[in-house]
Design a protein around this motif. Sequence first.
Motif, PDB file in Angstrom:
ATOM      1  N   LEU A  46       0.835  -1.210   0.000  1.00 50.34           N
ATOM      2  CA  LEU A  46       0.000   0.000   0.000  1.00 50.34           C
ATOM      3  C   LEU A  46       0.867   1.258   0.000  1.00 50.34           C
ATOM      4  O   LEU A  46       0.556   2.234  -0.673  1.00 50.34           O
ATOM      5  N   PHE A  47       1.968   1.216   0.731  1.00 49.66           N
ATOM      6  CA  PHE A  47       2.917   2.340   0.777  1.00 49.66           C
ATOM      7  C   PHE A  47       3.440   2.634  -0.635  1.00 49.66           C
ATOM      8  O   PHE A  47       3.458   3.789  -1.073  1.00 49.66           O
ATOM      9  N   ILE A  48       3.845   1.572  -1.364  1.00 47.86           N
ATOM     10  CA  ILE A  48       4.350   1.722  -2.739  1.00 47.86           C
ATOM     11  C   ILE A  48       3.265   2.338  -3.624  1.00 47.86           C
ATOM     12  O   ILE A  48       3.532   3.254  -4.405  1.00 47.86           O
ATOM     13  N   PHE A  49       2.022   1.852  -3.484  1.00 47.44           N
ATOM     14  CA  PHE A  49       0.926   2.395  -4.283  1.00 47.44           C
ATOM     15  C   PHE A  49       0.701   3.875  -3.993  1.00 47.44           C
ATOM     16  O   PHE A  49       0.567   4.681  -4.911  1.00 47.44           O
ATOM     17  N   PHE A  50       0.650   4.243  -2.721  1.00 50.93           N
ATOM     18  CA  PHE A  50       0.382   5.645  -2.362  1.00 50.93           C
ATOM     19  C   PHE A  50       1.493   6.571  -2.843  1.00 50.93           C
ATOM     20  O   PHE A  50       1.224   7.684  -3.280  1.00 50.93           O
ATOM     21  N   VAL A  51       2.737   6.108  -2.782  1.00 46.45           N
ATOM     22  CA  VAL A  51       3.858   6.907  -3.290  1.00 46.45           C
ATOM     23  C   VAL A  51       3.701   7.093  -4.798  1.00 46.45           C
ATOM     24  O   VAL A  51       3.836   8.202  -5.323  1.00 46.45           O
ATOM     25  N   TYR A  52       3.383   6.002  -5.508  1.00 49.45           N
ATOM     26  CA  TYR A  52       3.189   6.068  -6.961  1.00 49.45           C
ATOM     27  C   TYR A  52       2.026   6.990  -7.317  1.00 49.45           C
ATOM     28  O   TYR A  52       2.149   7.862  -8.177  1.00 49.45           O
ATOM     29  N   SER A  75       0.504   9.397  -5.522  1.00 46.75           N
ATOM     30  CA  SER A  75       0.689  10.801  -5.187  1.00 46.75           C
ATOM     31  C   SER A  75       1.719  11.476  -6.096  1.00 46.75           C
ATOM     32  O   SER A  75       1.548  12.620  -6.483  1.00 46.75           O
ATOM     33  N   SER A  76       2.763  10.731  -6.501  1.00 44.62           N
ATOM     34  CA  SER A  76       3.768  11.329  -7.403  1.00 44.62           C
ATOM     35  C   SER A  76       3.218  11.471  -8.824  1.00 44.62           C
ATOM     36  O   SER A  76       3.611  12.362  -9.565  1.00 44.62           O
ATOM     37  N   LEU A 130       4.866  17.872  -6.063  1.00 41.45           N
ATOM     38  CA  LEU A 130       5.614  17.392  -4.892  1.00 41.45           C
ATOM     39  C   LEU A 130       4.974  17.899  -3.594  1.00 41.45           C
ATOM     40  O   LEU A 130       4.756  17.128  -2.660  1.00 41.45           O
ATOM     41  N   HIS A 131       4.608  19.171  -3.568  1.00 39.24           N
ATOM     42  CA  HIS A 131       4.000  19.759  -2.367  1.00 39.24           C
ATOM     43  C   HIS A 131       2.654  19.098  -2.049  1.00 39.24           C
ATOM     44  O   HIS A 131       2.382  18.718  -0.910  1.00 39.24           O
ATOM     45  N   ASP A 132       1.816  18.939  -3.092  1.00 38.95           N
ATOM     46  CA  ASP A 132       0.489  18.330  -2.897  1.00 38.95           C
ATOM     47  C   ASP A 132       0.587  16.858  -2.516  1.00 38.95           C
ATOM     48  O   ASP A 132      -0.214  16.360  -1.727  1.00 38.95           O
ATOM     49  N   SER A 133       1.571  16.158  -3.105  1.00 38.13           N
ATOM     50  CA  SER A 133       1.720  14.733  -2.789  1.00 38.13           C
ATOM     51  C   SER A 133       2.182  14.545  -1.346  1.00 38.13           C
ATOM     52  O   SER A 133       1.745  13.614  -0.667  1.00 38.13           O
ATOM     53  N   TYR A 152      -0.825  15.163   0.764  1.00 35.08           N
ATOM     54  CA  TYR A 152      -1.750  14.029   0.711  1.00 35.08           C
ATOM     55  C   TYR A 152      -1.187  12.840   1.490  1.00 35.08           C
ATOM     56  O   TYR A 152      -1.901  12.192   2.251  1.00 35.08           O
ATOM     57  N   PHE A 153       0.101  12.560   1.277  1.00 34.15           N
ATOM     58  CA  PHE A 153       0.681  11.330   1.797  1.00 34.15           C
ATOM     59  C   PHE A 153       1.003  11.396   3.289  1.00 34.15           C
ATOM     60  O   PHE A 153       0.914  10.387   3.986  1.00 34.15           O
TER      61      PHE A 153
END
Length: 200
Positions: free
Chosen positions: A26-32, A34-35, A40-43, A46-47
Amino acid sequence: MEEKQPSLLHKISKIISDFFNPLVSLFIFFVYMSSRNYSLHDSITYFLPVLLMIIIPVVAWLVWNVKTGRYTNMDVSNRVQRKTLYVFIAVCVIAYIVYNYFKNGYIDFVMLFILILLFAMQISNYFIKSSMHTSFNIFVAALFFALNIKIGIIWLGIAILVGITRIILKRHTVKEVLMGAGIAFMVSFLYLYCNIQFQH
C-alpha cells in the motif's frame, strides 16, 4: 540433533512474503499515486496524513503487540490475535477518512474500499483465517490497474506469487489463500466498477 536449515525456496519465499506485506504494498501504491497525480507539495500534503494516521500507528501497534507477547509474530498468523489487528487498522482508516473529509471536503475513495476490504476480512476471520498478504496485494493490483493497466497486471502476478509464498511458508493453507483472493477479487471488482462510474 542438528536443526534443519531452511531450503533456498523457503528463504526466497520469506523475502518475497516479507517485502510484499500489505503495508509495504500500500505504501508503494500511495507513493506512486501521489507522485503521478500531484505536485511534490500536494503529494506530501496528501501522503503525510496517510503515513502519520495509518502506516506509522499500525507498524507501532504490531511492534508493541509482538514485544509484549500479545501477537506471536508481525504477520499475526493467529486467527484469534487477528481480531484486534483488524479493529485497530479499521479505527485508523476511519479516523483518516473523517479527517480527510473535514479537511478536503471529499471521501477518500481508495481508503473507503480499504475499509470495506478490512470489514470483509474481519467477517471471514470468524470462519477461516483468510490470507491478508494475498488479499491486499490483489486489491493493490486493482488500485494500480485503475491508474496504469500494465502495472496492475504486473502487480496481480506479484499477488499470485505472494499467495504461493504464504503456502510454502506454511503461514496459510491453500484454502485460506484462495479465500483471501476471492474476497479481494470481489472488493476489487466493486472498486473498479465504482471508479469507472465515478469518472463518467
